[in-house]
Design an enzyme around this catalytic site. Structure first.
Site, PDB file in Angstrom:
ATOM      1  N   ALA A  33      36.064  36.814  40.829  1.00  0.00           N
ATOM      2  CA  ALA A  33      36.496  38.221  40.808  1.00  0.00           C
ATOM      3  C   ALA A  33      37.800  38.321  41.596  1.00  0.00           C
ATOM      4  O   ALA A  33      38.004  39.229  42.393  1.00  0.00           O
ATOM      5  CB  ALA A  33      35.416  39.138  41.369  1.00  0.00           C
ATOM      6  N   GLY A  34      38.659  37.349  41.319  1.00  0.00           N
ATOM      7  CA  GLY A  34      39.900  37.190  42.097  1.00  0.00           C
ATOM      8  C   GLY A  34      41.035  38.106  41.656  1.00  0.00           C
ATOM      9  O   GLY A  34      42.168  37.925  42.103  1.00  0.00           O
ATOM     10  N   GLY A  35      40.753  39.043  40.761  1.00  0.00           N
ATOM     11  CA  GLY A  35      41.793  39.975  40.323  1.00  0.00           C
ATOM     12  C   GLY A  35      42.938  39.237  39.661  1.00  0.00           C
ATOM     13  O   GLY A  35      42.726  38.322  38.852  1.00  0.00           O
ATOM     14  N   ASP A  44      38.017  36.115  36.603  1.00  0.00           N
ATOM     15  CA  ASP A  44      37.796  37.573  36.622  1.00  0.00           C
ATOM     16  C   ASP A  44      37.471  38.019  35.210  1.00  0.00           C
ATOM     17  O   ASP A  44      37.378  37.184  34.298  1.00  0.00           O
ATOM     18  CB  ASP A  44      39.031  38.308  37.174  1.00  0.00           C
ATOM     19  CG  ASP A  44      38.689  39.670  37.775  1.00  0.00           C
ATOM     20  OD1 ASP A  44      38.319  40.576  36.994  1.00  0.00           O
ATOM     21  OD2 ASP A  44      38.793  39.838  39.002  1.00  0.00           O
ATOM     22  N   GLN A  45      37.322  39.306  35.015  1.00  0.00           N
ATOM     23  CA  GLN A  45      36.998  39.823  33.686  1.00  0.00           C
ATOM     24  C   GLN A  45      38.154  39.511  32.728  1.00  0.00           C
ATOM     25  O   GLN A  45      39.324  39.548  33.138  1.00  0.00           O
ATOM     26  CB  GLN A  45      36.785  41.331  33.741  1.00  0.00           C
ATOM     27  CG  GLN A  45      35.704  41.740  34.728  1.00  0.00           C
ATOM     28  CD  GLN A  45      35.466  43.232  34.680  1.00  0.00           C
ATOM     29  OE1 GLN A  45      34.641  43.706  33.925  1.00  0.00           O
ATOM     30  NE2 GLN A  45      36.214  43.962  35.492  1.00  0.00           N
ATOM     31  N   ASP A  60      32.152  36.345  33.147  1.00  0.00           N
ATOM     32  CA  ASP A  60      31.278  37.303  33.825  1.00  0.00           C
ATOM     33  C   ASP A  60      30.542  36.566  34.944  1.00  0.00           C
ATOM     34  O   ASP A  60      29.712  35.689  34.676  1.00  0.00           O
ATOM     35  CB  ASP A  60      30.293  37.874  32.786  1.00  0.00           C
ATOM     36  CG  ASP A  60      29.342  38.887  33.403  1.00  0.00           C
ATOM     37  OD1 ASP A  60      29.379  39.079  34.637  1.00  0.00           O
ATOM     38  OD2 ASP A  60      28.555  39.472  32.639  1.00  0.00           O
ATOM     39  N   MET A  61      30.844  36.931  36.182  1.00  0.00           N
ATOM     40  CA  MET A  61      30.259  36.224  37.334  1.00  0.00           C
ATOM     41  C   MET A  61      28.740  36.392  37.417  1.00  0.00           C
ATOM     42  O   MET A  61      28.068  35.650  38.114  1.00  0.00           O
ATOM     43  CB  MET A  61      30.920  36.696  38.627  1.00  0.00           C
ATOM     44  CG  MET A  61      30.689  38.145  38.957  1.00  0.00           C
ATOM     45  SD  MET A  61      31.655  38.625  40.385  1.00  0.00           S
ATOM     46  CE  MET A  61      31.523  40.408  40.305  1.00  0.00           C
ATOM     47  N   LYS A 103      36.469  37.241  47.739  1.00  0.00           N
ATOM     48  CA  LYS A 103      37.167  38.176  48.635  1.00  0.00           C
ATOM     49  C   LYS A 103      37.041  39.600  48.102  1.00  0.00           C
ATOM     50  O   LYS A 103      37.392  39.880  46.976  1.00  0.00           O
ATOM     51  CB  LYS A 103      38.640  37.811  48.774  1.00  0.00           C
ATOM     52  CG  LYS A 103      39.345  38.848  49.622  1.00  0.00           C
ATOM     53  CD  LYS A 103      40.835  38.711  49.667  1.00  0.00           C
ATOM     54  CE  LYS A 103      41.447  39.983  50.186  1.00  0.00           C
ATOM     55  NZ  LYS A 103      41.735  40.978  49.169  1.00  0.00           N
ATOM     56  N   HIS A 123      31.071  43.387  48.639  1.00  0.00           N
ATOM     57  CA  HIS A 123      30.906  44.775  49.113  1.00  0.00           C
ATOM     58  C   HIS A 123      30.896  45.788  47.961  1.00  0.00           C
ATOM     59  O   HIS A 123      30.540  46.940  48.157  1.00  0.00           O
ATOM     60  CB  HIS A 123      31.949  45.131  50.189  1.00  0.00           C
ATOM     61  CG  HIS A 123      33.348  45.327  49.694  1.00  0.00           C
ATOM     62  ND1 HIS A 123      34.333  45.850  50.508  1.00  0.00           N
ATOM     63  CD2 HIS A 123      33.939  45.087  48.498  1.00  0.00           C
ATOM     64  CE1 HIS A 123      35.459  45.918  49.805  1.00  0.00           C
ATOM     65  NE2 HIS A 123      35.250  45.453  48.608  1.00  0.00           N
TER      66      HIS A 123
END
Ligand SMILES: C[S@@+](CC[C@H](N)C(=O)[O-])C[C@H]1O[C@@H](n2cnc3c(N)ncnc32)[C@H](O)[C@@H]1O
Length: 362
Positions: free
Chosen positions: A205-207, A228-229, A248-249, A262, A266
């Site tokens: 999900a590293g953007g 990431d997506q 998809d993680m 990172k 959250h």
């Protein structure tokens, strides 16, 4: 003013009133900062190369002459809040008359565009009207029996769908994330040992790869993957040791010596975070005990003496709750989540003031 028979009661009342008003009007400080960012005040002063008078600033910002005094009032609050410093300068060379001029502080230097430390897009993302408006639905949200975010309750769609609706909104969010990621440079310098010896790393999900690019710069031999997506990384190209993979993680994560998460856990509740951590453990399983997961997130410390820092961490917690049903976690909560995911140990290293780097071992 009438004399009180009970001075301390009166003083307590005044203090309580100030305390409450201050929290009510805190939004004005946020919005004045956003206006300063939109106007480009920091850029104007930076480009001028020396402290700038009000008239110089108003003219450089192309404000209407009738708004000079309004600019002064914004600058007065922003100076009080530590974003600018007032100095006196000679009005004209050789003349005695003095004028007030404004210069930048370390905080407003973070608004200079083009610098790697520019946080303007973070302000744009965090104070986007949709994230502010949603708060008017908080009573409705709290009283209804529906498992949805405040954002969804207010806007009728979840935040991820809102972001994916058009490329401008998605770019606004990814730019905010990338700005935050660039601030990782100093923390990386101080914590090189965390990455030393790794042959591969996947930034889950590293953007658009803000952090991975810094890691790639510092460790060009590590094979880095930004995962990431597909709609986020689909059009991005890297190089031999920096590649972008869509997926998809929650299904599976590409294998690597280390998984980086990172600002990811959250966003999610414990159940979904557990799924991400378990998939991360699977991704590093070929390394046996030598693999690791590197989490960068907040570790709330309510016992800290730094009241402002804890306040920021708790504010972030409410942002995560209202936007994603996510959470910022305390050390006890991290401990439980990490052990529930089947990891044996971890180490928490505080970085960049309010975040922590958590090294997690199988
Ligand atoms: C808060 S951003 C963090 C981005 C990046 N790690 C950073 O710090 O700049 C969360 C990221 O999770 C990604 N994401 C959300 N759902 C995902 C999924 N199912 N699989 C992979 N990535 C996902 C989003 O596209 C977004 O880039």
């Amino acid at each position: 003013m009438a004399l009180s028979t009970n001075g301390s009661e009166e003083s307590e009342l005044y203090h309580a009133q100030i305390h409450l008003y201050k929290h009510v009007y805190n939004f004005v400080s946020s919005m004045a900062l956003k206006s300063a960012m939109e106007l480009g005040i920091a850029d104007a002063i930076h480009n001028h190369g020396k402290p700038m008078t009000l008239t110089e600033l108003a003219s450089s910002l192309k404000l209407h002459p009738s708004k000079v005094n309004i600019l002064y009032r914004f600058l007065r609050l922003l100076t009080h809040n530590g974003f600018f410093v007032k100095t006196t300068v000679k009005s004209n060379e050789g003349e005695k008359e003095e004028d007030i001029a404004y210069s930048l502080t370390p905080s407003s230097k973070l608004l200079i565009s083009g610098k790697s430390t520019c946080l303007s897009s973070l302000i744009k993302g965090a104070l986007h009207p949709s994230s502010i408006d949603m708060w008017s639905s908080s009573e409705k949200w709290l009283k209804e029996d529906k498992e949805q975010t405040l954002f969804e309750c207010a806007k009728g769609e979840n935040y991820w769908d809102f972001l994916n609706r058009d490329s401008d909104t998605l770019n606004m969010f990814q730019d905010a994330m990338a700005a935050d990621s660039r601030m990782f440079k100093l923390a990386l310098k101080e914590n090189k040992h965390v990455f030393e010896g790794l042959e591969s790393l996947v930034d889950v999900a590293g953007g658009t790869g803000g952090v991975t690019k810094l890691i790639h710069e510092a460790f060009p031999n590590i094979k880095c993957t930004v995962f990431d997506q597909p709609q986020v990384v689909g059009n991005l190209t890297g190089n031999e040791n920096l590649n972008f993979v869509g997926g998809d993680m929650f299904k599976s994560i590409p294998p690597a010596d280390a998984v980086l998460l990172k600002w990811v856990l959250h966003d999610w509740n414990d159940e979904l975070s557990l799924q991400i951590l378990k998939n991360s453990k699977e991704a590093i399983s070929h390394k046996g005990k030598d693999g690791k997961v590197i989490i960068i997130d907040i570790s709330i410390d309510e016992t800290s003496d730094d009241h402002g820092l804890t306040e920021l961490q708790l504010e972030y917690d409410l942002v995560m709750l209202t936007m994603f049903l996510g959470k910022e976690r305390t050390k006890t909560e991290w401990d439980k989540l990490i052990h529930d995911a089947g990891f044996s140990s971890y180490k928490i290293i505080p970085i960049s003031g309010f975040k922590s780097l958590i090294e997690v071992y199988p």
